[in-house]
Design a protein around this motif. Sequence first.
Motif, short mmCIF file in Angstrom:
data_model
loop_
_atom_site.label_atom_id
_atom_site.label_comp_id
_atom_site.label_asym_id
_atom_site.label_seq_id
_atom_site.Cartn_x
_atom_site.Cartn_y
_atom_site.Cartn_z
N ILE A 35 43.35 38.24 39.78
CA ILE A 35 42.50 37.08 39.52
C ILE A 35 41.41 37.44 38.51
N LYS A 36 41.76 38.36 37.59
CA LYS A 36 40.81 38.76 36.54
C LYS A 36 40.56 37.60 35.57
N SER A 37 39.55 37.77 34.72
CA SER A 37 39.22 36.79 33.68
C SER A 37 39.16 35.38 34.25
N ALA A 39 40.28 34.24 37.03
CA ALA A 39 41.62 33.84 37.51
C ALA A 39 42.42 33.17 36.40
N TYR A 40 42.53 33.87 35.28
CA TYR A 40 43.31 33.40 34.12
C TYR A 40 42.86 31.98 33.73
N GLY A 41 41.54 31.73 33.86
CA GLY A 41 41.00 30.42 33.49
C GLY A 41 41.04 29.38 34.60
N PRO A 81 38.58 46.49 40.56
CA PRO A 81 38.24 45.99 39.23
C PRO A 81 39.04 46.79 38.18
N LEU A 82 40.00 46.12 37.56
CA LEU A 82 40.98 46.84 36.73
C LEU A 82 40.36 47.55 35.53
N LEU A 83 39.21 47.08 35.06
CA LEU A 83 38.60 47.72 33.89
C LEU A 83 37.76 48.94 34.28
N GLY A 133 49.73 53.41 27.09
CA GLY A 133 48.81 54.00 26.12
C GLY A 133 47.42 53.43 26.26
N ARG A 134 47.05 53.14 27.47
CA ARG A 134 45.77 52.48 27.69
C ARG A 134 44.92 53.38 28.58
N LEU A 135 44.63 52.94 29.82
CA LEU A 135 43.72 53.71 30.66
C LEU A 135 44.47 54.68 31.57
N SER A 162 49.50 52.16 38.00
CA SER A 162 49.84 52.21 36.58
C SER A 162 50.38 50.85 36.18
N HIS A 163 50.56 50.61 34.88
CA HIS A 163 50.87 49.25 34.40
C HIS A 163 52.10 49.27 33.50
N MET A 164 52.95 48.25 33.67
CA MET A 164 54.18 48.11 32.90
C MET A 164 53.91 47.52 31.51
N ASN A 203 53.84 44.45 37.86
CA ASN A 203 53.13 43.21 37.50
C ASN A 203 54.02 42.03 37.94
N SER A 204 53.79 40.83 37.38
CA SER A 204 54.63 39.67 37.79
C SER A 204 56.09 39.94 37.54
N ALA A 205 56.42 40.42 36.34
CA ALA A 205 57.83 40.65 35.99
C ALA A 205 58.45 41.65 36.96
N CYS A 218 52.39 45.23 45.06
CA CYS A 218 52.69 44.62 43.76
C CYS A 218 51.49 43.80 43.29
N ARG A 219 51.38 43.68 41.96
CA ARG A 219 50.21 43.00 41.38
C ARG A 219 50.61 41.83 40.48
N PRO A 220 51.08 40.74 41.06
CA PRO A 220 51.42 39.61 40.20
C PRO A 220 50.18 38.90 39.68
N GLY A 221 50.26 38.49 38.42
CA GLY A 221 49.19 37.70 37.80
C GLY A 221 49.75 36.36 37.34
N ILE A 222 50.33 36.34 36.14
CA ILE A 222 50.75 35.08 35.52
C ILE A 222 51.66 34.25 36.41
N ALA A 223 52.51 34.89 37.20
CA ALA A 223 53.45 34.13 38.05
C ALA A 223 52.71 33.28 39.08
N SER A 360 51.48 32.21 27.20
CA SER A 360 50.82 31.18 28.03
C SER A 360 49.49 31.69 28.59
N TYR A 361 49.38 32.98 28.84
CA TYR A 361 48.14 33.55 29.38
C TYR A 361 46.93 33.11 28.54
N GLU A 362 47.11 33.21 27.21
CA GLU A 362 45.98 32.91 26.31
C GLU A 362 45.64 31.43 26.34
C1 LIG Z 1 46.73 41.63 34.07
C2 LIG Z 1 47.26 42.74 34.85
C3 LIG Z 1 48.27 42.55 35.82
C4 LIG Z 1 49.00 41.24 35.98
O1 LIG Z 1 49.93 41.08 34.92
P1 LIG Z 1 50.86 39.78 34.84
O2 LIG Z 1 51.72 40.02 33.65
O3 LIG Z 1 49.93 38.62 34.62
O4 LIG Z 1 51.59 39.69 36.12
C5 LIG Z 1 48.61 43.62 36.62
N1 LIG Z 1 48.03 44.84 36.45
C6 LIG Z 1 47.10 45.07 35.51
C7 LIG Z 1 46.53 46.44 35.37
C8 LIG Z 1 46.70 44.04 34.66
O5 LIG Z 1 45.79 44.28 33.72
#
Ligand SMILES: *Cc1c(COP(=O)(O)O)cnc(C)c1O
Length: 376
Positions: A35-37, A39-41, A81-83, A133-135, A162-164, A203-205, A218-223, A360-362
């Motif tokens: 639910i960052k940013s 909650a995607y608006g 907090p992901l950042l 290649g990020r954090l 870690s992130h896909m 992530n969602s995928a 699991c960490r779904p966002g956009i879905a 669509s996120y943007e």
């Molecule tokens: C934004 C984010 C997610 C969610 O990604 P979606 O593609 O929206 O599911 C999961 N993990 C991290 C670290 C992210 O930054």
Amino acid sequence: MSDCTFTPSRCHIDLSALVRNFARMGDPANLMPVIKSDAYGHGLMPVAHALDKAGACRFAVGTVSEAAALRREGFSQFIVPLLGALGEDEWREAYANRIVTPICSHEDLAMAAAVCPEGRTFDVVISLETGMGRLGFCRKEVPSLIEALRTHPRLRPVLALSHMACADMPDETDYTTAQQESFTRVTDALREAFPQMARSLNNSAGTLRLPETAFEICRPGIALYGGNPFTGTEWEDEGNDLEWVMSVSSPVLQVRRLMPGQSISYGRIFTAPEEMTVAIVASGYATGFSRALSNNCDILVNGRRCPQIGRICMGMSMVDVSAIGHVEAGDTAWIIGGEPQPGQRVVTAQEIAETLGTISYEVLCLMGSTNPRVYH
Ligand SMILES: *Cc1c(COP(=O)(O)O)cnc(C)c1O
């Protein structure tokens, strides 16, 4: 916060659709909804309350500030907090609010240890770099990481994350597999030293398609917000039952006739080829209706798709309603979503994103943050 508004447009949030999407992601015990940013608006607090009622036991946000706001609101969930935390003040705030903060470097580790008093513990996340290649720590840094964690027993590494980079792309399955293997190898080593550590990669995928790397979380966002990560690919069906949560409405301000040869709006990029009926709608680029869509998108009026014509302005746009019968000032037009007539399709954030060459996120972040939100 200003008590005036610069637009009569509205962003409508359907929290019951959000909750249904959340249920599609599986058992809440294995989820950390993202639910960052804001909650995607879609709005941090209303979304957090809806997910809380639906059984969410964790949240991922962007900043320590968002995480602390959730604590002040009374949420007792596990919050990441992901950042990460920036500087000593944020690390203190994170510790004071029991925010499960990512450690991405030895500097972070030292800072986290420094803000945790003697005799207390601080639950933290180990952020791992496996291909974005990020954090985070990469594989060869893990032995020194384990060493450093052992010298700071106050820090309790409760989660490895870690992130896909491309789990939504059929052409990139090799890369995704490599990320899965790398994460598995690194977390196996970490869990030998810290067996209580949970793992989170999807992530969602990944949540929708990769049960083999569901691990503990699991960490779904956009879905959650209705975005199908696989749109346009051979995997599209795997996200087809998701429902959009956001729609954006805008009132018709005036309806006018346009004579053949008459142009409309700035720059005269549209000239009426014949007599037309045009509705002026109170949505423009200041409310996320990008000017780059000018002459190249539809608006839903009376449940029917009508072509947008002329340059989209800051707070207004024009739509050709010649084909749809009676329209008058005060009628509601829909920039995304709305109720389609039989045989008509709504305009989606995905469709707008494709026209703009983005995702669509943007579109959701921009429209959600600029249009006053109402909740249903
Ligand atoms: C934004 C984010 C997610 C969610 O990604 P979606 O593609 O929206 O599911 C999961 N993990 C991290 C670290 C992210 O930054």
